[in-house]
Design a protein around this motif. Structure first.
Motif, PDB file in Angstrom:
ATOM      1  N   ALA A  14       6.243   8.508  -4.784  1.00  0.00           N
ATOM      2  CA  ALA A  14       6.970   9.142  -3.683  1.00  0.00           C
ATOM      3  C   ALA A  14       6.240   9.012  -2.355  1.00  0.00           C
ATOM      4  CB  ALA A  14       7.224  10.613  -4.019  1.00  0.00           C
ATOM      5  N   ASP A  15       5.701   7.845  -2.110  1.00  0.00           N
ATOM      6  CA  ASP A  15       5.029   7.562  -0.840  1.00  0.00           C
ATOM      7  C   ASP A  15       5.325   6.102  -0.510  1.00  0.00           C
ATOM      8  OD1 ASP A  15       2.590   8.316   1.168  1.00  0.00           O
ATOM      9  OD2 ASP A  15       2.416   6.228   0.467  1.00  0.00           O
ATOM     10  N   GLU A  16       5.740   5.836   0.708  1.00  0.00           N
ATOM     11  CA  GLU A  16       6.175   4.486   1.068  1.00  0.00           C
ATOM     12  C   GLU A  16       5.064   3.456   0.951  1.00  0.00           C
ATOM     13  OE1 GLU A  16       8.656   2.206   4.635  1.00  0.00           O
ATOM     14  OE2 GLU A  16       8.334   4.380   4.699  1.00  0.00           O
ATOM     15  N   THR A  17       3.845   3.829   1.303  1.00  0.00           N
ATOM     16  CA  THR A  17       2.731   2.887   1.207  1.00  0.00           C
ATOM     17  C   THR A  17       2.431   2.552  -0.248  1.00  0.00           C
ATOM     18  OG1 THR A  17       1.728   3.647   3.278  1.00  0.00           O
ATOM     19  CG2 THR A  17       0.288   2.519   1.705  1.00  0.00           C
ATOM     20  N   ARG A  18       2.364   3.575  -1.099  1.00  0.00           N
ATOM     21  CA  ARG A  18       2.093   3.318  -2.509  1.00  0.00           C
ATOM     22  C   ARG A  18       3.239   2.531  -3.146  1.00  0.00           C
ATOM     23  NH1 ARG A  18      -0.092   8.653  -2.140  1.00  0.00           N
ATOM     24  NH2 ARG A  18       1.689   9.655  -3.176  1.00  0.00           N
ATOM     25  N   ALA A  19       4.478   2.821  -2.711  1.00  0.00           N
ATOM     26  CA  ALA A  19       5.629   2.069  -3.225  1.00  0.00           C
ATOM     27  C   ALA A  19       5.512   0.600  -2.831  1.00  0.00           C
ATOM     28  CB  ALA A  19       6.930   2.660  -2.691  1.00  0.00           C
ATOM     29  N   ALA A  20       5.067   0.328  -1.608  1.00  0.00           N
ATOM     30  CA  ALA A  20       4.888  -1.061  -1.156  1.00  0.00           C
ATOM     31  C   ALA A  20       3.833  -1.764  -2.003  1.00  0.00           C
ATOM     32  CB  ALA A  20       4.495  -1.083   0.317  1.00  0.00           C
ATOM     33  N   PHE A  21       2.792  -1.038  -2.351  1.00  0.00           N
ATOM     34  CA  PHE A  21       1.723  -1.624  -3.183  1.00  0.00           C
ATOM     35  C   PHE A  21       2.254  -2.037  -4.558  1.00  0.00           C
ATOM     36  CE2 PHE A  21      -2.023   0.838  -1.017  1.00  0.00           C
ATOM     37  CZ  PHE A  21      -1.846   0.066   0.115  1.00  0.00           C
ATOM     38  N   ALA A  33      -7.919  -4.829  -2.166  1.00  0.00           N
ATOM     39  CA  ALA A  33      -7.474  -3.706  -1.347  1.00  0.00           C
ATOM     40  C   ALA A  33      -7.113  -4.188   0.054  1.00  0.00           C
ATOM     41  CB  ALA A  33      -8.577  -2.650  -1.274  1.00  0.00           C
ATOM     42  N   GLY A  34      -7.881  -5.143   0.573  1.00  0.00           N
ATOM     43  CA  GLY A  34      -7.608  -5.662   1.904  1.00  0.00           C
ATOM     44  C   GLY A  34      -6.274  -6.380   1.980  1.00  0.00           C
ATOM     45  N   GLU A  35      -5.954  -7.155   0.957  1.00  0.00           N
ATOM     46  CA  GLU A  35      -4.675  -7.862   0.924  1.00  0.00           C
ATOM     47  C   GLU A  35      -3.505  -6.883   0.899  1.00  0.00           C
ATOM     48  OE1 GLU A  35      -6.005 -11.943  -1.446  1.00  0.00           O
ATOM     49  OE2 GLU A  35      -5.412 -10.141  -2.571  1.00  0.00           O
ATOM     50  N   LEU A  36      -3.643  -5.835   0.109  1.00  0.00           N
ATOM     51  CA  LEU A  36      -2.578  -4.842   0.038  1.00  0.00           C
ATOM     52  C   LEU A  36      -2.465  -4.058   1.342  1.00  0.00           C
ATOM     53  CD1 LEU A  36      -3.069  -3.575  -3.614  1.00  0.00           C
ATOM     54  CD2 LEU A  36      -1.073  -4.784  -2.720  1.00  0.00           C
ATOM     55  N   ALA A  37      -3.600  -3.788   1.981  1.00  0.00           N
ATOM     56  CA  ALA A  37      -3.570  -3.084   3.268  1.00  0.00           C
ATOM     57  C   ALA A  37      -2.808  -3.903   4.303  1.00  0.00           C
ATOM     58  CB  ALA A  37      -5.002  -2.813   3.746  1.00  0.00           C
ATOM     59  N   ARG A  38      -3.076  -5.198   4.356  1.00  0.00           N
ATOM     60  CA  ARG A  38      -2.364  -6.062   5.306  1.00  0.00           C
ATOM     61  C   ARG A  38      -0.888  -6.159   4.953  1.00  0.00           C
ATOM     62  NH1 ARG A  38      -7.316  -8.747   4.836  1.00  0.00           N
ATOM     63  NH2 ARG A  38      -6.558 -10.130   3.182  1.00  0.00           N
ATOM     64  N   ALA A  43      -4.264   0.830   7.502  1.00  0.00           N
ATOM     65  CA  ALA A  43      -5.698   0.651   7.652  1.00  0.00           C
ATOM     66  C   ALA A  43      -6.359   0.529   6.280  1.00  0.00           C
ATOM     67  CB  ALA A  43      -6.296   1.846   8.401  1.00  0.00           C
ATOM     68  N   PRO A  44      -7.464  -0.211   6.192  1.00  0.00           N
ATOM     69  CA  PRO A  44      -8.167  -0.345   4.908  1.00  0.00           C
ATOM     70  C   PRO A  44      -8.542   0.997   4.288  1.00  0.00           C
ATOM     71  CG  PRO A  44      -8.970  -1.975   6.454  1.00  0.00           C
ATOM     72  CD  PRO A  44      -8.062  -1.063   7.237  1.00  0.00           C
ATOM     73  N   SER A  45      -8.943   1.944   5.120  1.00  0.00           N
ATOM     74  CA  SER A  45      -9.319   3.254   4.585  1.00  0.00           C
ATOM     75  C   SER A  45      -8.112   3.963   3.974  1.00  0.00           C
ATOM     76  CB  SER A  45      -9.919   4.122   5.693  1.00  0.00           C
ATOM     77  OG  SER A  45      -9.010   4.278   6.772  1.00  0.00           O
ATOM     78  N   THR A  46      -6.947   3.788   4.610  1.00  0.00           N
ATOM     79  CA  THR A  46      -5.721   4.388   4.076  1.00  0.00           C
ATOM     80  C   THR A  46      -5.356   3.741   2.748  1.00  0.00           C
ATOM     81  OG1 THR A  46      -4.899   4.869   6.302  1.00  0.00           O
ATOM     82  CG2 THR A  46      -3.269   4.811   4.526  1.00  0.00           C
ATOM     83  N   ALA A  47      -5.466   2.414   2.702  1.00  0.00           N
ATOM     84  CA  ALA A  47      -5.156   1.690   1.463  1.00  0.00           C
ATOM     85  C   ALA A  47      -6.073   2.139   0.332  1.00  0.00           C
ATOM     86  CB  ALA A  47      -5.294   0.186   1.692  1.00  0.00           C
ATOM     87  N   SER A  48      -7.349   2.275   0.630  1.00  0.00           N
ATOM     88  CA  SER A  48      -8.311   2.674  -0.392  1.00  0.00           C
ATOM     89  C   SER A  48      -7.973   4.045  -0.959  1.00  0.00           C
ATOM     90  CB  SER A  48      -9.718   2.689   0.203  1.00  0.00           C
ATOM     91  OG  SER A  48     -10.673   3.039  -0.765  1.00  0.00           O
ATOM     92  N   GLU A  49      -7.558   4.959  -0.104  1.00  0.00           N
ATOM     93  CA  GLU A  49      -7.204   6.308  -0.556  1.00  0.00           C
ATOM     94  C   GLU A  49      -5.998   6.259  -1.501  1.00  0.00           C
ATOM     95  OE1 GLU A  49      -5.625  10.576   1.312  1.00  0.00           O
ATOM     96  OE2 GLU A  49      -6.340   8.973   2.640  1.00  0.00           O
ATOM     97  N   HIS A  50      -4.973   5.507  -1.116  1.00  0.00           N
ATOM     98  CA  HIS A  50      -3.777   5.411  -1.947  1.00  0.00           C
ATOM     99  C   HIS A  50      -4.069   4.696  -3.260  1.00  0.00           C
ATOM    100  CE1 HIS A  50      -0.859   7.167   0.739  1.00  0.00           C
ATOM    101  NE2 HIS A  50      -1.181   6.347   1.724  1.00  0.00           N
ATOM    102  N   LEU A  51      -4.874   3.651  -3.212  1.00  0.00           N
ATOM    103  CA  LEU A  51      -5.206   2.924  -4.436  1.00  0.00           C
ATOM    104  C   LEU A  51      -5.980   3.807  -5.408  1.00  0.00           C
ATOM    105  CD1 LEU A  51      -6.174  -0.579  -2.980  1.00  0.00           C
ATOM    106  CD2 LEU A  51      -4.124   0.025  -4.291  1.00  0.00           C
TER     107      LEU A  51
END
Length: 231
Positions: A14-21, A33-38, A43-51
């Motif tokens: 139920a989060d758009e970023t995690r759904a995109a991942f 993590a960097g590829e998914l962030a892009r 931001a990389p820090s945001t991606a890391s938190e969601h991952l």
């Protein structure tokens, strides 16, 4: 499963970023993590938190190679769940594509794509229906290869080796065609064979695949599929 566990699993999606991942990871490959962030434009820090949340929740599995951290969907069951959720949420998506590029990418994905480790889109549906029509696959009592279907895989050099508790064949609801395509061990080995034999090639940065002239001839000979349907 307790109600709180189901709620926790639902919250992970139920989060758009995690759904995109998780949608990106349906290509069956491991991403950094960097590829998914892009990909998700965060931001990389945001991606890391969601991952971290997705890994802790059992949706993703991670592995490290040197300084790089790779993640992939935890197992085929998760991929099946994600594709099913995408299929059921599709009616809520309205409005035209934002750009011509997005429209082209959407058409390519609808024509043929990978769903984790098996073929989906019109390509996957066409193969599934051709196998059913030829008596290689049964759908009337759930998805199951017939004896002739097992022989067909052997004749084409496509191994059906058991993999844990994963079924030989199962249906996966296609989110663009709204019909089930072939998944399970049979779907995975057929997809791998199609890519390794040059029947299909990956195109673009998404999960889209395109049938090659070699593939058109092979699928016509093996399953009687009209090449025009695949274009």
């Amino acid at each position: 499963m307790a109600s709180k566990d189901l709620a926790a699993l639902a919250a992970l999606f139920a989060d758009e970023t995690r759904a995109a991942f998780v949608l990106a990871l349906l290509d069956g490959r491991a991403w950094t993590a960097g590829e998914l962030a892009r990909h998700a434009r965060v931001a990389p820090s945001t991606a890391s938190e969601h991952l971290g949340k997705l890994v802790a929740g059992g949706v993703l599995a991670e592995e490290r190679q040197g300084r790089h951290r790779y993640v992939r969907l935890a197992d085929p069951g998760i991929a099946h769940l994600v594709e099913d959720l995408a299929a059921r949420s599709q009616p809520a998506l309205t409005g035209p594509p934002a750009t011509l590029g997005a429209a082209g990418a959407g058409r390519a994905m609808a024509r043929g794509r990978t769903c984790y480790d098996h073929l989906a889109g019109r390509l996957g549906i066409t193969i599934t229906e051709a196998m059913t029509a030829r008596g290689l696959l049964r759908q009337d009592t759930g998805f199951a290869l017939t004896d002739r279907g097992v022989e067909w895989f052997g004749e084409h050099g496509i191994p059906l080796a058991p993999r844990g508790r994963r079924p030989i064949a199962r249906g996966c609801l296609d989110w663009t065609e709204r019909k089930p395509h072939l998944a399970g061990i049979a779907g995975a080995t057929l997809c791998a064979h199609a890519l390794e034999s040059g029947w299909c090639v990956r195109i673009g940065s998404e999960r889209a695949v395109k049938v090659t002239p070699v593939g058109e001839r092979a699928l016509q000979e093996a399953l009687g599929i009209d090449p025009a349907i695949l274009r």
